[in-house]
Design a protein around this motif. Structure first.
Motif, PDB file in Angstrom:
ATOM      1  N   SER A   1       0.848  -1.187   0.000  1.00 26.86           N
ATOM      2  CA  SER A   1       0.000   0.000   0.000  1.00 26.86           C
ATOM      3  C   SER A   1       0.887   1.243   0.000  1.00 26.86           C
ATOM      4  CB  SER A   1      -0.919   0.016   1.228  1.00 26.86           C
ATOM      5  OG  SER A   1      -0.154   0.046   2.419  1.00 26.86           O
ATOM      6  N   PRO A   2       0.411   2.348  -0.557  1.00 31.34           N
ATOM      7  CA  PRO A   2       1.229   3.562  -0.632  1.00 31.34           C
ATOM      8  C   PRO A   2       1.688   4.080   0.724  1.00 31.34           C
ATOM      9  CG  PRO A   2      -0.658   3.730  -2.102  1.00 31.34           C
ATOM     10  CD  PRO A   2      -0.866   2.499  -1.270  1.00 31.34           C
ATOM     11  N   ASP A   3       0.890   3.867   1.773  1.00 29.33           N
ATOM     12  CA  ASP A   3       1.268   4.420   3.076  1.00 29.33           C
ATOM     13  C   ASP A   3       2.402   3.648   3.739  1.00 29.33           C
ATOM     14  OD1 ASP A   3      -0.071   2.128   3.737  1.00 29.33           O
ATOM     15  OD2 ASP A   3      -1.663   3.105   4.867  1.00 29.33           O
ATOM     16  N   ARG A   4       2.819   2.529   3.131  1.00 35.75           N
ATOM     17  CA  ARG A   4       3.961   1.772   3.671  1.00 35.75           C
ATOM     18  C   ARG A   4       5.274   2.153   2.975  1.00 35.75           C
ATOM     19  NH1 ARG A   4       4.411  -2.328   6.668  1.00 35.75           N
ATOM     20  NH2 ARG A   4       5.845  -3.435   5.268  1.00 35.75           N
ATOM     21  N   VAL A   5       5.218   3.093   2.042  1.00 35.95           N
ATOM     22  CA  VAL A   5       6.442   3.540   1.380  1.00 35.95           C
ATOM     23  C   VAL A   5       7.184   4.479   2.322  1.00 35.95           C
ATOM     24  CG1 VAL A   5       7.413   4.788  -0.575  1.00 35.95           C
ATOM     25  CG2 VAL A   5       5.432   3.286  -0.902  1.00 35.95           C
ATOM     26  N   TRP A   6       8.353   4.046   2.761  1.00 33.10           N
ATOM     27  CA  TRP A   6       9.147   4.840   3.714  1.00 33.10           C
ATOM     28  C   TRP A   6       9.911   5.971   3.028  1.00 33.10           C
ATOM     29  CZ3 TRP A   6      14.677   4.385   3.523  1.00 33.10           C
ATOM     30  CH2 TRP A   6      15.339   5.221   4.437  1.00 33.10           C
ATOM     31  N   ALA A   7      10.457   5.702   1.831  1.00 31.93           N
ATOM     32  CA  ALA A   7      11.268   6.705   1.142  1.00 31.93           C
ATOM     33  C   ALA A   7      11.003   6.655  -0.353  1.00 31.93           C
ATOM     34  CB  ALA A   7      12.746   6.477   1.417  1.00 31.93           C
TER      35      ALA A   7
ATOM     36  N   LEU B   1      20.503   5.144   3.374  1.00 31.74           N
ATOM     37  CA  LEU B   1      19.831   5.803   4.486  1.00 31.74           C
ATOM     38  C   LEU B   1      19.016   4.840   5.344  1.00 31.74           C
ATOM     39  CD1 LEU B   1      18.677   9.138   2.808  1.00 31.74           C
ATOM     40  CD2 LEU B   1      20.666   8.721   4.250  1.00 31.74           C
ATOM     41  N   ALA B   2      18.659   3.677   4.789  1.00 29.27           N
ATOM     42  CA  ALA B   2      17.865   2.713   5.560  1.00 29.27           C
ATOM     43  C   ALA B   2      18.654   2.109   6.705  1.00 29.27           C
ATOM     44  CB  ALA B   2      17.356   1.598   4.638  1.00 29.27           C
ATOM     45  N   VAL B   3      19.974   2.095   6.593  1.00 27.76           N
ATOM     46  CA  VAL B   3      20.808   1.446   7.608  1.00 27.76           C
ATOM     47  C   VAL B   3      20.594   2.060   8.985  1.00 27.76           C
ATOM     48  CG1 VAL B   3      23.186   1.000   8.312  1.00 27.76           C
ATOM     49  CG2 VAL B   3      22.538   0.765   5.916  1.00 27.76           C
ATOM     50  N   ASP B   4      20.483   3.366   9.056  1.00 27.32           N
ATOM     51  CA  ASP B   4      20.369   4.049  10.347  1.00 27.32           C
ATOM     52  C   ASP B   4      18.941   4.488  10.678  1.00 27.32           C
ATOM     53  OD1 ASP B   4      23.118   3.870  10.808  1.00 27.32           O
ATOM     54  OD2 ASP B   4      23.501   5.669   9.616  1.00 27.32           O
ATOM     55  N   GLU B   5      17.968   3.951   9.964  1.00 28.96           N
ATOM     56  CA  GLU B   5      16.582   4.361  10.178  1.00 28.96           C
ATOM     57  C   GLU B   5      15.750   3.178  10.687  1.00 28.96           C
ATOM     58  OE1 GLU B   5      13.593   5.730  11.094  1.00 28.96           O
ATOM     59  OE2 GLU B   5      14.697   7.373  10.128  1.00 28.96           O
ATOM     60  N   PRO B   6      15.446   3.136  11.979  1.00 30.83           N
ATOM     61  CA  PRO B   6      14.689   2.006  12.534  1.00 30.83           C
ATOM     62  C   PRO B   6      13.329   1.810  11.870  1.00 30.83           C
ATOM     63  CG  PRO B   6      15.635   3.354  14.284  1.00 30.83           C
ATOM     64  CD  PRO B   6      15.824   4.105  13.006  1.00 30.83           C
ATOM     65  N   ARG B   7      12.722   2.885  11.378  1.00 30.78           N
ATOM     66  CA  ARG B   7      11.389   2.770  10.779  1.00 30.78           C
ATOM     67  C   ARG B   7      11.416   2.160   9.390  1.00 30.78           C
ATOM     68  NH1 ARG B   7       9.661   8.893  11.145  1.00 30.78           N
ATOM     69  NH2 ARG B   7      11.824   9.012  10.436  1.00 30.78           N
ATOM     70  N   ALA B   8      12.606   2.018   8.810  1.00 26.91           N
ATOM     71  CA  ALA B   8      12.696   1.542   7.431  1.00 26.91           C
ATOM     72  C   ALA B   8      12.554   0.030   7.315  1.00 26.91           C
ATOM     73  CB  ALA B   8      14.023   1.987   6.808  1.00 26.91           C
ATOM     74  N   GLY B   9      13.016  -0.715   8.320  1.00 26.72           N
ATOM     75  CA  GLY B   9      13.020  -2.167   8.231  1.00 26.72           C
ATOM     76  C   GLY B   9      11.638  -2.747   7.990  1.00 26.72           C
ATOM     77  N   GLY B  10      11.516  -3.591   6.975  1.00 24.34           N
ATOM     78  CA  GLY B  10      10.251  -4.231   6.652  1.00 24.34           C
ATOM     79  C   GLY B  10       9.319  -3.390   5.813  1.00 24.34           C
ATOM     80  N   ARG B  11       9.633  -2.111   5.649  1.00 30.92           N
ATOM     81  CA  ARG B  11       8.799  -1.249   4.828  1.00 30.92           C
ATOM     82  C   ARG B  11       9.363  -1.178   3.410  1.00 30.92           C
ATOM     83  NH1 ARG B  11       7.486   4.243   7.893  1.00 30.92           N
ATOM     84  NH2 ARG B  11       6.070   4.440   6.091  1.00 30.92           N
TER      85      ARG B  11
END
Length: 352
Positions: A261-267, A317-327
């Motif tokens: 879904s679009p709302d799961r796009v982190w970046a 940038l995903a490496v240091d972003e806890p919210r990125a994992g799985g998204r």
């Protein structure tokens, strides 16, 4: 299944993945005044790789007649190969380019006209005029014995290269594939762009560099999965006003096909032609408000390498972003020649 297990880049931030990651986090200015004697270009500024010298970085052997785009690609491929370790016997390579080296083409053409005889050109210069010269150099330098391909699709080249690498894997022609795109800064390219886009927005500077990924069916030889490629979509348009809707259609298709879904796009890394000023609006309407990475503003207009840098940027940038994992992360590209495309990645939890 196609996963990304390693990557590297050579950019205006410097050499290596860490240089790109640090530069993106700090959002450092990469514009610099170029040497007017070496590069007599309009405007006098560009986003070039600082201190780049092929002989210093790669050694004197084999670099005497190597052009700039080949050196950028060889250096980046070597970094990925070094970091990844064992690539196996059939590792392939897919490299996206604009049309090879415009500088090499012009120099050979000029020499054939101004020399005493047309055949008095430098023989060693001729291979650099071929579109697949950089990819061939990568294979030779790093002993990549699998399929070797070159693609040219403007700013979507990095996405087309990724799609071609996936096709290689699905057809059983290669498992580990290095894929990416490279672009050089040169006097010839600067003047060609100046005349092709005389009304380019203020502040848009040409850039250069190479970004490359290692893609495999699954992580092997101790490597860690960084992201999974969920899908790619491409489209075309005729008039500039159609670019945005065409790209938004690609985004909707790739997200729906992946069951996301679009709302799961982190970046969202956007590698768009600066001349297509309104291409972002329809895409933003689909996505909402993810972290946005405008690649031309960050690393300069790297043309053929734009989308590849977008892929590298979301991984960095995903490496240091806890919210990125799985998204998910989205990379889009649009070129004034009438092509658009996008790639959707699911970032691994281990990357968080």
């Amino acid at each position: 299944m196609t996963v990304i297990t390693a990557w590297s880049a050579v950019s205006a931030y410097g050499v290596g993945a860490a240089a790109l990651a640090d530069g993106l986090r700090e959002q450092r200015t990469v514009a610099s005044t170029v040497d007017p004697e070496a590069w007599p270009v309009p405007g006098g500024k560009a986003c070039v790789v600082p201190g780049f010298d092929a002989r210093e970085l790669l050694g004197a052997k084999g670099t005497r007649s190597m052009d700039r785009v080949s050196a950028l690609a060889v250096l980046t491929a070597g970094q990925v190969a070094r970091d990844a370790g064992d690539l196996g016997e059939d590792a392939g390579l897919v490299l996206g380019v604009n049309n090879g080296s415009a500088q090499s083409m012009l120099e050979l053409t000029r020499d054939s006209l101004v020399k005493a005889r047309p055949e008095f050109v430098k023989p060693a210069q001729f291979p650099n005029t071929l579109m697949n010269a950089a990819a061939a150099q990568c294979a030779i330098w790093h002993r990549l014995r699998g399929p070797n391909a070159t693609v040219a699709a403007g700013r979507t080249s990095g996405l087309v290269a990724l799609n071609h690498a996936r096709r290689m894997q699905r057809s059983g022609r290669a498992e580990a594939v290095l894929c990416g795109a490279a672009e050089e800064f040169s006097t010839t390219r600067a003047w060609l762009e100046h005349h092709a886009a005389p009304n380019r927005p203020d502040g848009v500077l040409l850039g250069e560099g190479c970004a490359m990924l290692l893609v495999e069916p699954a992580a092997r030889h101790g490597r860690t999965e960084l992201a999974e490629l969920l899908g790619l979509a491409f489209g075309v348009f005729r008039a500039p006003a159609e670019a945005g809707p065409a790209l938004a259609g690609c985004v909707r298709r790739v997200i729906a096909a992946a069951g996301e879904s679009p709302d799961r796009v982190w970046a969202h890394a956007a590698a768009h032609d600066p001349d297509l000023s309104d291409v972002d609006k329809p895409v933003d309407a689909v996505l909402g408000a993810p972290l946005r990475l405008p690649m031309t503003e960050l690393v300069g207009d790297t043309h053929a390498a734009s989308a590849a840098f977008g892929l590298a940027a979301v991984l960095a940038l995903a490496v240091d972003e806890p919210r990125a994992g799985g998204r998910t992360a989205l990379v889009t590209a649009a070129d004034r020649d009438g092509t658009v495309g996008c790639a959707l990645l699911r970032l691994a939890d281990a990357a968080a």
